[in-house]
Design a protein around this motif. Structure first.
Motif, PDB file in Angstrom:
ATOM      1  N   GLY A 169       0.811  -1.215   0.000  1.00 55.29           N
ATOM      2  CA  GLY A 169       0.000   0.000   0.000  1.00 55.29           C
ATOM      3  C   GLY A 169       0.839   1.257   0.000  1.00 55.29           C
ATOM      4  N   GLN A 170       2.013   1.196  -0.654  1.00 56.44           N
ATOM      5  CA  GLN A 170       2.809   2.410  -0.856  1.00 56.44           C
ATOM      6  C   GLN A 170       2.056   3.319  -1.820  1.00 56.44           C
ATOM      7  OE1 GLN A 170       6.775   1.410  -2.113  1.00 56.44           O
ATOM      8  NE2 GLN A 170       7.065  -0.063  -0.463  1.00 56.44           N
ATOM      9  N   PRO A 171       2.344   4.622  -1.811  1.00 58.81           N
ATOM     10  CA  PRO A 171       1.628   5.540  -2.708  1.00 58.81           C
ATOM     11  C   PRO A 171       1.660   5.108  -4.172  1.00 58.81           C
ATOM     12  CG  PRO A 171       2.881   6.789  -1.108  1.00 58.81           C
ATOM     13  CD  PRO A 171       3.260   5.350  -0.896  1.00 58.81           C
ATOM     14  N   GLU A 172       2.830   4.625  -4.646  1.00 59.90           N
ATOM     15  CA  GLU A 172       2.921   4.189  -6.043  1.00 59.90           C
ATOM     16  C   GLU A 172       2.062   2.954  -6.295  1.00 59.90           C
ATOM     17  OE1 GLU A 172       6.796   6.158  -4.841  1.00 59.90           O
ATOM     18  OE2 GLU A 172       5.428   4.693  -3.967  1.00 59.90           O
ATOM     19  N   GLY A 173       1.998   2.086  -5.299  1.00 57.82           N
ATOM     20  CA  GLY A 173       1.167   0.891  -5.423  1.00 57.82           C
ATOM     21  C   GLY A 173      -0.308   1.241  -5.449  1.00 57.82           C
ATOM     22  N   LYS A 174      -0.709   2.141  -4.562  1.00 54.52           N
ATOM     23  CA  LYS A 174      -2.109   2.573  -4.529  1.00 54.52           C
ATOM     24  C   LYS A 174      -2.502   3.258  -5.834  1.00 54.52           C
ATOM     25  CE  LYS A 174      -2.650   3.149   0.489  1.00 54.52           C
ATOM     26  NZ  LYS A 174      -2.875   4.113   1.588  1.00 54.52           N
ATOM     27  N   GLN A 175      -1.593   4.081  -6.372  1.00 50.28           N
ATOM     28  CA  GLN A 175      -1.877   4.762  -7.633  1.00 50.28           C
ATOM     29  C   GLN A 175      -2.057   3.741  -8.757  1.00 50.28           C
ATOM     30  OE1 GLN A 175      -2.185   8.315  -7.971  1.00 50.28           O
ATOM     31  NE2 GLN A 175      -3.130   7.623  -9.883  1.00 50.28           N
ATOM     32  N   ALA A 176      -1.202   2.712  -8.759  1.00 53.31           N
ATOM     33  CA  ALA A 176      -1.307   1.670  -9.783  1.00 53.31           C
ATOM     34  C   ALA A 176      -2.626   0.904  -9.657  1.00 53.31           C
ATOM     35  CB  ALA A 176      -0.120   0.711  -9.673  1.00 53.31           C
ATOM     36  N   ILE A 177      -3.092   0.713  -8.432  1.00 52.84           N
ATOM     37  CA  ILE A 177      -4.387   0.054  -8.225  1.00 52.84           C
ATOM     38  C   ILE A 177      -5.512   0.936  -8.761  1.00 52.84           C
ATOM     39  CG2 ILE A 177      -6.038  -0.721  -6.460  1.00 52.84           C
ATOM     40  CD1 ILE A 177      -3.545  -1.599  -4.807  1.00 52.84           C
ATOM     41  N   LYS A 178      -5.442   2.216  -8.452  1.00 55.67           N
ATOM     42  CA  LYS A 178      -6.461   3.149  -8.956  1.00 55.67           C
ATOM     43  C   LYS A 178      -6.482   3.158 -10.484  1.00 55.67           C
ATOM     44  CE  LYS A 178      -7.912   7.995  -8.947  1.00 55.67           C
ATOM     45  NZ  LYS A 178      -7.640   9.371  -8.458  1.00 55.67           N
ATOM     46  N   ALA A 222     -11.742   0.612  -6.184  1.00 53.01           N
ATOM     47  CA  ALA A 222     -12.745   1.518  -5.614  1.00 53.01           C
ATOM     48  C   ALA A 222     -12.151   2.341  -4.468  1.00 53.01           C
ATOM     49  CB  ALA A 222     -13.955   0.731  -5.127  1.00 53.01           C
ATOM     50  N   ASP A 223     -11.246   1.728  -3.705  1.00 55.13           N
ATOM     51  CA  ASP A 223     -10.579   2.458  -2.620  1.00 55.13           C
ATOM     52  C   ASP A 223      -9.667   3.540  -3.190  1.00 55.13           C
ATOM     53  OD1 ASP A 223     -11.510   0.826  -0.284  1.00 55.13           O
ATOM     54  OD2 ASP A 223     -10.498  -0.761  -1.401  1.00 55.13           O
ATOM     55  N   GLY A 224      -8.997   3.198  -4.295  1.00 58.86           N
ATOM     56  CA  GLY A 224      -8.142   4.177  -4.946  1.00 58.86           C
ATOM     57  C   GLY A 224      -8.935   5.365  -5.488  1.00 58.86           C
ATOM     58  N   ALA A 225     -10.111   5.075  -6.052  1.00 61.60           N
ATOM     59  CA  ALA A 225     -10.960   6.146  -6.586  1.00 61.60           C
ATOM     60  C   ALA A 225     -11.415   7.098  -5.504  1.00 61.60           C
ATOM     61  CB  ALA A 225     -12.152   5.541  -7.312  1.00 61.60           C
ATOM     62  N   ASP A 265      -9.628   7.731  -2.755  1.00 56.40           N
ATOM     63  CA  ASP A 265      -8.448   8.157  -1.998  1.00 56.40           C
ATOM     64  C   ASP A 265      -8.013   9.559  -2.437  1.00 56.40           C
ATOM     65  OD1 ASP A 265      -5.979   8.430  -0.732  1.00 56.40           O
ATOM     66  OD2 ASP A 265      -5.460   6.329  -0.985  1.00 56.40           O
ATOM     67  N   ALA A 266      -8.224  10.542  -1.575  1.00 53.68           N
ATOM     68  CA  ALA A 266      -7.909  11.936  -1.899  1.00 53.68           C
ATOM     69  C   ALA A 266      -6.415  12.189  -2.030  1.00 53.68           C
ATOM     70  CB  ALA A 266      -8.500  12.855  -0.832  1.00 53.68           C
ATOM     71  N   SER A 267      -5.581  11.271  -1.543  1.00 54.39           N
ATOM     72  CA  SER A 267      -4.130  11.467  -1.616  1.00 54.39           C
ATOM     73  C   SER A 267      -3.562  11.125  -2.985  1.00 54.39           C
ATOM     74  CB  SER A 267      -3.434  10.609  -0.550  1.00 54.39           C
ATOM     75  OG  SER A 267      -3.535   9.223  -0.856  1.00 54.39           O
ATOM     76  N   LEU A 268      -4.386  10.526  -3.855  1.00 52.09           N
ATOM     77  CA  LEU A 268      -3.907  10.106  -5.177  1.00 52.09           C
ATOM     78  C   LEU A 268      -4.301  11.088  -6.260  1.00 52.09           C
ATOM     79  CD1 LEU A 268      -4.788   6.291  -4.964  1.00 52.09           C
ATOM     80  CD2 LEU A 268      -2.640   7.421  -4.344  1.00 52.09           C
ATOM     81  N   LYS A 269      -3.664  10.958  -7.416  1.00 53.04           N
ATOM     82  CA  LYS A 269      -3.946  11.838  -8.549  1.00 53.04           C
ATOM     83  C   LYS A 269      -5.291  11.475  -9.176  1.00 53.04           C
ATOM     84  CE  LYS A 269       0.967  12.162  -9.725  1.00 53.04           C
ATOM     85  NZ  LYS A 269       1.993  11.836 -10.732  1.00 53.04           N
TER      86      LYS A 269
END
Length: 317
Positions: free
Chosen positions: A253-262, A308-311, A313-317
């Motif tokens: 769940g690193q930021p890059e990982g979360k972004q890739a999930i989104k 759906a969690d990535g979508a 997530d306000a911390s992501l682009k």
């Protein structure tokens, strides 16, 4: 007369301010030596930052260093902590077996040793407690995500592991346990046909996936023990033109990982909470220093993070 009184008042105020500013800072209660697997990985950087912040709240200074995955380097760092008579040592072992002798040195010196994220369960050492993610439970969660992503279809999958690190061993063990239970009843089996070391790094994950695809071109899924490994796998799949044919499950769940999930590049991650781990290991030291008995390990559960969690997530682009 009024002007003289005013000047006198100003002088008194300035004197008071001067006394306040000259007041020495409170003396540190001691140093907590911290040697983490690698500070190049954002996950461990978060752990280190939170250890330092939590220690400072309680009057301790944390000396956080990176082992860079090298057990000899980590051993030297720990020897330095021992020489400095650290109040405690916190480490995430680069090699759980190779670090045993220097932990024994710390034990002999009477310095309490705590492990964070990566345990050392070897005989002959005394670890006060291990603060970590429930890696075994997280691995089980990763397998559930793989089963979910394949939608009842079976097929061949690969595992990008890191066999020298205990936490990663536990993740793969949990993953395999759930797959075995699934395969016992499912008409379509999910078969692990390849297990390669990704070193927990993007470039090694990329190369390992290339090798995996060459030997097993019909893979339908890959489980990587962390986000850098998963992102490396994604890069190799894109190069091979198979990005849409192979499901990737990561971990961390690193930021890059979360972004890739989104972005739909990784299906899901069991996410960890490195900030909690950093704070909890300091709190464990404080409890120990007051004479409290602690359990052998203090586990923090993972949470499954999907698109759906990535979508949301306000911390992501």
């Amino acid at each position: 007369m009024k002007s003289r009184r005013f000047l006198l008042l100003c002088a008194l105020v300035l004197a008071a301010c001067g006394k306040t500013s000259d007041k020495p800072a409170a003396a540190s209660k001691g140093t907590i030596g911290v040697s983490l697997l690698t500070l190049q990985n954002p996950f461990f950087k978060v752990i280190g930052d939170n250890i330092a912040a939590e220690a400072a709240k309680h009057g301790y200074e944390a000396l956080v260093v990176s082992a860079d995955g090298d057990v000899a380097r980590q051993s030297n760092q720990m020897k330095d902590f021992i020489v400095k008579k650290a109040a405690a040592i916190v480490l995430s072992p680069a090699d759980s077996k190779g670090i045993v002798p220097v932990i024994q040195e710390a034990n002999a010196a009477g310095i309490p040793v705590f492990t964070v994220d990566i345990p050392c369960n070897e005989p002959g050492v005394k670890i006060v407690t291990q603060v970590a993610t429930d890696n075994f439970g997280g691995g089980k969660m990763a397998a559930q995500a793989m089963i979910e992503a394949l939608k009842g279809q079976g097929g061949k999958i690969g595992v990008l592991d890191m066999k020298q690190v205990e936490s990663c061993i536990l993740r793969v063990k949990g993953f395999k346990e759930v797959l075995a239970a699934h395969n016992a009843t499912a008409p379509q089996k999910i078969e692990i046909v390849s297990e390669l070391d990704c070193g927990g790094a993007n470039d090694k994950g990329y190369k390992a996936t290339e090798d995996m695809l060459q030997a097993q071109p019909d893979l339908v899924g890959i489980f990587a023990i962390n986000d850098p490994g998963a992102l490396g796998a994604r890069g190799a799949l894109e190069k091979a033109g198979k990005a849409d044919k192979v499901v990737i499950i990561g971990f961390d769940g690193q930021p890059e990982g979360k972004q890739a999930i989104k972005d739909g590049k990784i299906y899901a991650d069991p996410i960890q909470f490195p900030d909690k781990m950093g704070m909890e290991v300091v709190r464990a030291f404080l409890r120990h220093s007051k004479g409290e008995d602690l359990p052998p390990q203090m586990l923090i559960p993972t949470s499954l993070y999907r698109k759906a969690d990535g979508a949301a997530d306000a911390s992501l682009k």
